[in-house]
Scaffold this motif. Structure first.
Motif, PDB file in Angstrom:
ATOM      1  N   LYS A 115      -3.035   5.462  -1.746  1.00  0.00           N
ATOM      2  CA  LYS A 115      -3.541   4.435  -2.659  1.00  0.00           C
ATOM      3  C   LYS A 115      -4.111   3.262  -1.877  1.00  0.00           C
ATOM      4  O   LYS A 115      -3.830   3.074  -0.697  1.00  0.00           O
ATOM      5  CB  LYS A 115      -2.432   3.956  -3.591  1.00  0.00           C
ATOM      6  N   GLU A 116      -4.898   2.451  -2.572  1.00  0.00           N
ATOM      7  CA  GLU A 116      -5.454   1.271  -1.937  1.00  0.00           C
ATOM      8  C   GLU A 116      -4.403   0.160  -1.895  1.00  0.00           C
ATOM      9  O   GLU A 116      -3.448   0.137  -2.674  1.00  0.00           O
ATOM     10  CB  GLU A 116      -6.684   0.790  -2.712  1.00  0.00           C
ATOM     11  N   ARG A 117      -4.622  -0.773  -0.973  1.00  0.00           N
ATOM     12  CA  ARG A 117      -3.732  -1.921  -0.894  1.00  0.00           C
ATOM     13  C   ARG A 117      -3.894  -2.755  -2.161  1.00  0.00           C
ATOM     14  O   ARG A 117      -5.000  -2.988  -2.630  1.00  0.00           O
ATOM     15  CB  ARG A 117      -4.061  -2.753   0.337  1.00  0.00           C
ATOM     16  N   GLU A 118      -2.752  -3.205  -2.702  1.00  0.00           N
ATOM     17  CA  GLU A 118      -2.798  -3.967  -3.945  1.00  0.00           C
ATOM     18  C   GLU A 118      -2.008  -5.253  -3.819  1.00  0.00           C
ATOM     19  O   GLU A 118      -1.039  -5.347  -3.055  1.00  0.00           O
ATOM     20  CB  GLU A 118      -2.238  -3.136  -5.108  1.00  0.00           C
ATOM     21  N   GLN A 129       0.842  -1.192   0.000  1.00  0.00           N
ATOM     22  CA  GLN A 129       0.000   0.000   0.000  1.00  0.00           C
ATOM     23  C   GLN A 129       0.877   1.241   0.000  1.00  0.00           C
ATOM     24  O   GLN A 129       1.649   1.463   0.945  1.00  0.00           O
ATOM     25  CB  GLN A 129      -0.937   0.015   1.211  1.00  0.00           C
TER      26      GLN A 129
END
Length: 121
Positions: free
Chosen positions: A43-46, A39
């Motif tokens: 931003k979102e966790r990917e 993350q």
């Protein structure tokens, strides 16, 4: 109680390498697969990479294919992430994860506390 503990993060110059480790502990812990997510700020966790113990299948996000390698030891409940050719877009907190069942990763699964990776240009 199950715990996932990551290590190996740090500051590295662009083009450099780091190796992350994650060790799982707990009397009742067992897993079908383990993986890494990240993350970045804002931003979102990917998803980054995962390994399925049965058959040792590996899975990678397109953004890290050819640069990152996931490996591990099922008997030791340990997973590694070798990261090469790092660039500034890899800067993030990296999390280790293990599903509670034979499923893909979900928010209520086992997660580590995260380790910071910072790539300087």
């Amino acid at each position: 109680q199950v715990q996932l503990v990551e290590s190996g993060g740090g500051l590295v110059q662009a083009g450099g390498s780091l190796r992350l480790s994650c060790a799982a502990s707990g009397r009742t812990f067992s897993s079908y697969r383990m993986g890494w997510f990240r993350q970045a700020p804002g931003k979102e966790r990917e998803f980054v990479a995962a390994i399925r113990w049965s058959g040792s299948s590996t899975y990678y996000a397109d953004s890290v294919k050819g640069r990152f390698t996931i490996s591990g030891d099922n008997a030791k409940n340990t997973v590694y992430l070798q990261m090469n050719s790092l660039n500034s877009e890899d800067t993030a907190v990296y999390y280790c994860a293990a599903p509670r069942g034979n499923t893909w990763f979900r928010p209520d699964d086992y997660w580590g506390q995260g380790t910071q990776v910072t790539v300087s240009s």
